[in-house]
Design a protein around this motif. Sequence first.
Motif, PDB file in Angstrom:
ATOM      1  N   ARG A  35     -13.157   8.026  40.380  1.00 57.17           N
ATOM      2  CA  ARG A  35     -12.593   9.073  39.525  1.00 57.17           C
ATOM      3  C   ARG A  35     -12.595   8.622  38.065  1.00 57.17           C
ATOM      4  O   ARG A  35     -12.205   7.501  37.747  1.00 57.17           O
ATOM      5  CB  ARG A  35     -11.175   9.402  39.977  1.00 57.17           C
ATOM      6  N   LYS A  36     -13.043   9.487  37.168  1.00 55.96           N
ATOM      7  CA  LYS A  36     -13.075   9.166  35.749  1.00 55.96           C
ATOM      8  C   LYS A  36     -11.673   9.275  35.161  1.00 55.96           C
ATOM      9  O   LYS A  36     -10.935  10.217  35.442  1.00 55.96           O
ATOM     10  CB  LYS A  36     -14.025  10.117  35.009  1.00 55.96           C
ATOM     11  N   ASP A  37     -11.307   8.295  34.356  1.00 51.07           N
ATOM     12  CA  ASP A  37      -9.996   8.276  33.686  1.00 51.07           C
ATOM     13  C   ASP A  37      -8.855   8.548  34.672  1.00 51.07           C
ATOM     14  O   ASP A  37      -8.089   9.511  34.515  1.00 51.07           O
ATOM     15  CB  ASP A  37      -9.943   9.313  32.558  1.00 51.07           C
ATOM     16  N   PRO A  38      -8.693   7.712  35.697  1.00 51.63           N
ATOM     17  CA  PRO A  38      -7.633   7.981  36.681  1.00 51.63           C
ATOM     18  C   PRO A  38      -6.236   7.953  36.076  1.00 51.63           C
ATOM     19  O   PRO A  38      -5.309   8.547  36.640  1.00 51.63           O
ATOM     20  CB  PRO A  38      -7.824   6.861  37.712  1.00 51.63           C
ATOM     21  N   TRP A  39      -6.057   7.314  34.933  1.00 53.50           N
ATOM     22  CA  TRP A  39      -4.738   7.268  34.304  1.00 53.50           C
ATOM     23  C   TRP A  39      -4.248   8.650  33.902  1.00 53.50           C
ATOM     24  O   TRP A  39      -3.037   8.871  33.758  1.00 53.50           O
ATOM     25  CB  TRP A  39      -4.769   6.339  33.083  1.00 53.50           C
ATOM     26  N   ARG A  40      -5.176   9.587  33.746  1.00 52.21           N
ATOM     27  CA  ARG A  40      -4.775  10.940  33.354  1.00 52.21           C
ATOM     28  C   ARG A  40      -3.999  11.649  34.464  1.00 52.21           C
ATOM     29  O   ARG A  40      -3.365  12.682  34.216  1.00 52.21           O
ATOM     30  CB  ARG A  40      -5.996  11.768  32.973  1.00 52.21           C
ATOM     31  N   ARG A  41      -4.067  11.123  35.678  1.00 56.94           N
ATOM     32  CA  ARG A  41      -3.359  11.732  36.802  1.00 56.94           C
ATOM     33  C   ARG A  41      -1.959  11.157  36.990  1.00 56.94           C
ATOM     34  O   ARG A  41      -1.295  11.420  37.996  1.00 56.94           O
ATOM     35  CB  ARG A  41      -4.175  11.556  38.088  1.00 56.94           C
ATOM     36  N   THR A  42      -1.487  10.376  36.013  1.00 61.19           N
ATOM     37  CA  THR A  42      -0.126   9.851  36.073  1.00 61.19           C
ATOM     38  C   THR A  42       0.860  11.007  36.176  1.00 61.19           C
ATOM     39  O   THR A  42       0.788  11.971  35.406  1.00 61.19           O
ATOM     40  CB  THR A  42       0.184   9.014  34.821  1.00 61.19           C
ATOM     41  N   SER A  43       1.781  10.924  37.118  1.00 64.94           N
ATOM     42  CA  SER A  43       2.754  12.003  37.313  1.00 64.94           C
ATOM     43  C   SER A  43       3.614  12.172  36.060  1.00 64.94           C
ATOM     44  O   SER A  43       4.167  11.201  35.545  1.00 64.94           O
ATOM     45  CB  SER A  43       3.637  11.681  38.524  1.00 64.94           C
ATOM     46  N   GLY A  44       3.699  13.385  35.572  1.00 66.45           N
ATOM     47  CA  GLY A  44       4.459  13.660  34.351  1.00 66.45           C
ATOM     48  C   GLY A  44       3.593  13.683  33.107  1.00 66.45           C
ATOM     49  O   GLY A  44       4.112  13.814  31.984  1.00 66.45           O
ATOM     50  N   MET A  45       2.277  13.584  33.280  1.00 64.50           N
ATOM     51  CA  MET A  45       1.358  13.524  32.140  1.00 64.50           C
ATOM     52  C   MET A  45       1.438  14.765  31.267  1.00 64.50           C
ATOM     53  O   MET A  45       1.126  14.715  30.069  1.00 64.50           O
ATOM     54  CB  MET A  45      -0.065  13.327  32.672  1.00 64.50           C
ATOM     55  N   HIS A  46       1.867  15.885  31.833  1.00 69.32           N
ATOM     56  CA  HIS A  46       1.948  17.122  31.047  1.00 69.32           C
ATOM     57  C   HIS A  46       2.946  17.034  29.902  1.00 69.32           C
ATOM     58  O   HIS A  46       2.888  17.819  28.955  1.00 69.32           O
ATOM     59  CB  HIS A  46       2.331  18.285  31.972  1.00 69.32           C
ATOM     60  N   LYS A  47       3.855  16.049  29.972  1.00 70.75           N
ATOM     61  CA  LYS A  47       4.834  15.884  28.896  1.00 70.75           C
ATOM     62  C   LYS A  47       4.246  15.169  27.682  1.00 70.75           C
ATOM     63  O   LYS A  47       4.824  15.206  26.591  1.00 70.75           O
ATOM     64  CB  LYS A  47       6.038  15.070  29.401  1.00 70.75           C
ATOM     65  N   VAL A  48       3.134  14.494  27.875  1.00 68.47           N
ATOM     66  CA  VAL A  48       2.551  13.660  26.817  1.00 68.47           C
ATOM     67  C   VAL A  48       1.576  14.502  25.999  1.00 68.47           C
ATOM     68  O   VAL A  48       0.560  14.970  26.521  1.00 68.47           O
ATOM     69  CB  VAL A  48       1.834  12.441  27.428  1.00 68.47           C
ATOM     70  N   ARG A  49       1.873  14.684  24.729  1.00 73.93           N
ATOM     71  CA  ARG A  49       1.083  15.576  23.879  1.00 73.93           C
ATOM     72  C   ARG A  49       0.258  14.841  22.825  1.00 73.93           C
ATOM     73  O   ARG A  49      -0.856  15.252  22.511  1.00 73.93           O
ATOM     74  CB  ARG A  49       2.018  16.565  23.155  1.00 73.93           C
ATOM     75  N   ARG A  50       0.798  13.773  22.278  1.00 71.21           N
ATOM     76  CA  ARG A  50       0.129  13.097  21.161  1.00 71.21           C
ATOM     77  C   ARG A  50      -0.851  12.038  21.679  1.00 71.21           C
ATOM     78  O   ARG A  50      -0.632  11.401  22.710  1.00 71.21           O
ATOM     79  CB  ARG A  50       1.179  12.463  20.250  1.00 71.21           C
ATOM     80  N   ARG A  51      -1.940  11.849  20.930  1.00 75.46           N
ATOM     81  CA  ARG A  51      -2.988  10.929  21.361  1.00 75.46           C
ATOM     82  C   ARG A  51      -2.479   9.488  21.417  1.00 75.46           C
ATOM     83  O   ARG A  51      -2.892   8.719  22.290  1.00 75.46           O
ATOM     84  CB  ARG A  51      -4.186  11.046  20.411  1.00 75.46           C
ATOM     85  N   ARG A  52      -1.612   9.092  20.499  1.00 72.06           N
ATOM     86  CA  ARG A  52      -1.068   7.732  20.513  1.00 72.06           C
ATOM     87  C   ARG A  52      -0.260   7.516  21.787  1.00 72.06           C
ATOM     88  O   ARG A  52      -0.310   6.443  22.408  1.00 72.06           O
ATOM     89  CB  ARG A  52      -0.194   7.509  19.275  1.00 72.06           C
ATOM     90  N   GLN A  53       0.498   8.508  22.172  1.00 67.99           N
ATOM     91  CA  GLN A  53       1.273   8.408  23.409  1.00 67.99           C
ATOM     92  C   GLN A  53       0.340   8.334  24.624  1.00 67.99           C
ATOM     93  O   GLN A  53       0.603   7.603  25.582  1.00 67.99           O
ATOM     94  CB  GLN A  53       2.207   9.613  23.527  1.00 67.99           C
ATOM     95  N   MET A  54      -0.742   9.092  24.583  1.00 67.22           N
ATOM     96  CA  MET A  54      -1.719   9.030  25.670  1.00 67.22           C
ATOM     97  C   MET A  54      -2.320   7.635  25.778  1.00 67.22           C
ATOM     98  O   MET A  54      -2.573   7.134  26.880  1.00 67.22           O
ATOM     99  CB  MET A  54      -2.813  10.067  25.446  1.00 67.22           C
TER     100      MET A  54
END
Length: 425
Positions: free
Chosen positions: A229-248
Amino acid sequence: MTDAQETAADTSLRTTGGAPPDDVAPAPIPLLEPREGIPPVVASDDALARVVAAFAAGTGPVAVDAERASGYRYGQRAYLVQLRRDGAGSALIDPVGCPDLTSLGEALRGSEWILHAATQDLPCLREIGMAPTELFDTELAGRLAGFPRVGLGAMVENVLGYALEKGHSAVDWSTRPLPEPWLRYAALDVELLIDLRNALEEELDCQGKLEWAEEEFDAIASAPPAPPRKDPWRRTSGMHKVRRRRQMAVVRELWNARDQVAQRRDISPGKVLGDGAIIEAALALPPNTQALTTLPGFGHRMGRRQLEQWQAAIDRAKALPEAELPQPGQPLLGPPPPRAWADKDPAAAARLSAARAAVSELAERLHMPQENLITPDTVRRVCWEPPKNPTPDAVEEALNTYGARRWQIEQVAPLLLRALTTATA
């Protein structure tokens, strides 16, 4: 004929198309012990060789199951493999003691394997040298036949009239030695798979769906392993709360650091650091370990060395130049989310609405879930970018391009053609 086969042959216990039987079926019979008792655990080369010889000499299909330690260990490796075959009985194999089961896989080549929810077990079986050339998936068969509950316990109860004890499904199968109750549970998981397969084959044949099921089984057996899977970290639960690129970037660094620790220690990543803690750190961007300890998931129980490694990951993300920060979302492949269709392309939205209604009605008539009749993604893709000239051949070719099986194309293509032409008109 065994007791289980007699039970399987009793059609009063089967729920045709998922509907309840005309009469109330008797209470299911608890299945407490394997027919020949609990087989010894195979953990040596000599014992494995004897099992390979016995199963090579057996007849008919082979029931196969695997137990993993999800939630306890890193990855999805198998920690126990169970098999059963007429003429060979049952076997419990320890992949820790016998990590290479290629010889067993070769001995079973050309035989039909019976698995329940095959796509869950095939990856870990492939890792140890076992891959079927032909299979029968009892869970998928249940879906196609219209059973409302398709877990193994529910299927054995509804089809064969037996009750399986399911209390050990989520235990840590990496435990050694494995307790006897767990081994009993594991052996019972393959005890009736052959009987269940035979009853479901008869049911599918009665419903005119057996060829459909065989196409589905062939597709599973021939499918290549899924790519990473590409960029599996994007599936971290609660990711929808993270908006800014630095936080990502913080999420990405913490996820990668946690994954390295989990892999090194052979432990589930969630036991190293929870997803919730990763999200809290990304939102707060703590300046130091003292501030980090105030966040949920990084309390006083965590050692100083651990805190320092998490803070180091956060600091790495904070130091990244703007050009190296992750983008807000993954590149969109395929059509946009359906909720946006009405604004972006009203005609496509009308096509999708008509297609969905037609597929839903047909699925209900066939007594099967819509996603087994045709995947929602396939319907969306055809409706978003329909053939320029929507003829029957063009629609069938589009479905084939997106991986639909022949039986699905035969059932769904006329509906989609009508949706595409009517909605456009």
